[in-house]
Design an enzyme around this catalytic site. Sequence first.
Site, PDB file in Angstrom:
ATOM      1  N   HIS A 176      95.680  34.321  54.587  1.00  0.00           N
ATOM      2  CA  HIS A 176      94.352  34.924  54.743  1.00  0.00           C
ATOM      3  C   HIS A 176      93.560  34.083  55.730  1.00  0.00           C
ATOM      4  O   HIS A 176      93.569  32.852  55.674  1.00  0.00           O
ATOM      5  CB  HIS A 176      93.645  34.980  53.389  1.00  0.00           C
ATOM      6  CG  HIS A 176      92.175  35.231  53.502  1.00  0.00           C
ATOM      7  ND1 HIS A 176      91.657  36.312  54.179  1.00  0.00           N
ATOM      8  CD2 HIS A 176      91.099  34.529  53.039  1.00  0.00           C
ATOM      9  CE1 HIS A 176      90.335  36.272  54.133  1.00  0.00           C
ATOM     10  NE2 HIS A 176      89.980  35.197  53.449  1.00  0.00           N
ATOM     11  N   CYS A 216      89.119  38.760  49.044  1.00  0.00           N
ATOM     12  CA  CYS A 216      90.015  38.462  50.169  1.00  0.00           C
ATOM     13  C   CYS A 216      91.491  38.469  49.783  1.00  0.00           C
ATOM     14  O   CYS A 216      92.358  38.463  50.658  1.00  0.00           O
ATOM     15  CB  CYS A 216      89.638  37.120  50.787  1.00  0.00           C
ATOM     16  SG  CYS A 216      87.954  37.091  51.455  1.00  0.00           S
ATOM     17  N   ASN A 253      86.606  36.028  59.405  1.00  0.00           N
ATOM     18  CA  ASN A 253      87.155  36.328  58.083  1.00  0.00           C
ATOM     19  C   ASN A 253      86.872  37.796  57.772  1.00  0.00           C
ATOM     20  O   ASN A 253      85.735  38.169  57.514  1.00  0.00           O
ATOM     21  CB  ASN A 253      86.505  35.408  57.045  1.00  0.00           C
ATOM     22  CG  ASN A 253      87.007  35.652  55.635  1.00  0.00           C
ATOM     23  OD1 ASN A 253      87.549  36.704  55.316  1.00  0.00           O
ATOM     24  ND2 ASN A 253      86.800  34.681  54.766  1.00  0.00           N
TER      25      ASN A 253
END
Length: 333
Positions: free
Chosen positions: A257, A117, A287
């Site tokens: 993020h 990520c 996500n």
Amino acid sequence: MNKIHAVITGIGGYVPEYKLTNEEISTMVDTSDEWILKRIGIKERRILKPEEGKGITYLALKAIEDLKSRHDFDPLEIDAVLFATATPDYPFPNSASLIAHKVGITNAFGFDMEAACSGFIYALEVAQGFIVSGKHKKVMIIAGDVLSVFIDYSDRNTSPIFGDGCGCALVEATMEDIGLVDSIMRCDGSIPESLHVYGGGSVNPTTYETINNKLHYVWQDGKVVFRHAVSNMADTCQKLISKNNLSKDEIDWVVPHQANLRIIDAVTNHLKISRERVMINIEKYGNTGAASIPLCLCEWESKLHKGDKMIFTAFGAGFTWGATYLKWGYDSH
């Protein structure tokens, strides 16, 4: 003395059309729309339905189409293609080369990089190094994942979290005092068991046994990930802010993020940054891994102004994490 800076000059993004709602998730596992929204902050996520020949490069090409519609560019001027992804189409050839071919980028080199990520901010770090060296003038960054391929939709802990998507950015050389200013990047491989996909690599190549044991699905210890994500993102942001003598009021935007809403809120609360200056779209997309920061930039582009002071921050498996301070490169059209 004039100094070369690396600046983002365009962005693009794409998410698949199919929306996997919380209501649909609740038919697969023991959960509810209310619980997911309260605990994670997600209402729906986009999923690339399994179709022959469609993987992350399909999403990447769509994202580049979006970039081109916003900011036209000449593919022949691109010097390098950096693709941050944990879900390449194949072990090899690399996805960057496939994308470059289809876009008509023929005067460049390209490679995939994997920082989970944190992939987008890691790729920015690499692109900046290429550009300030004076050797390269224009770099294309692509960051995206098809994380649905790693999801066990009978697992209540992970099935509501992840979605698919891809973003991209052009990073160019400039002599203006603008663009990427400073960054802090870190990694810690001491507790990989906290967030992992153990199947499919050289240690556990795909076999009937790895499939039966569900080694190809993501597994995480949510409490450990939460604790490390919040502390490390907040710490690197705070150090970056202090190092560059910034006051909190000077920061126009924080782009975190989109891990989950509780993590985002905890980090920004530590930093004492108001919600109005934090980009959050996790409710719509979940996500999306490396794609989450560029997808936010796409959505907020019309509100950005040249010179806006911004902090990007991310945390991912590895663990990998970091923060980037930059001055936005252009006014939206």
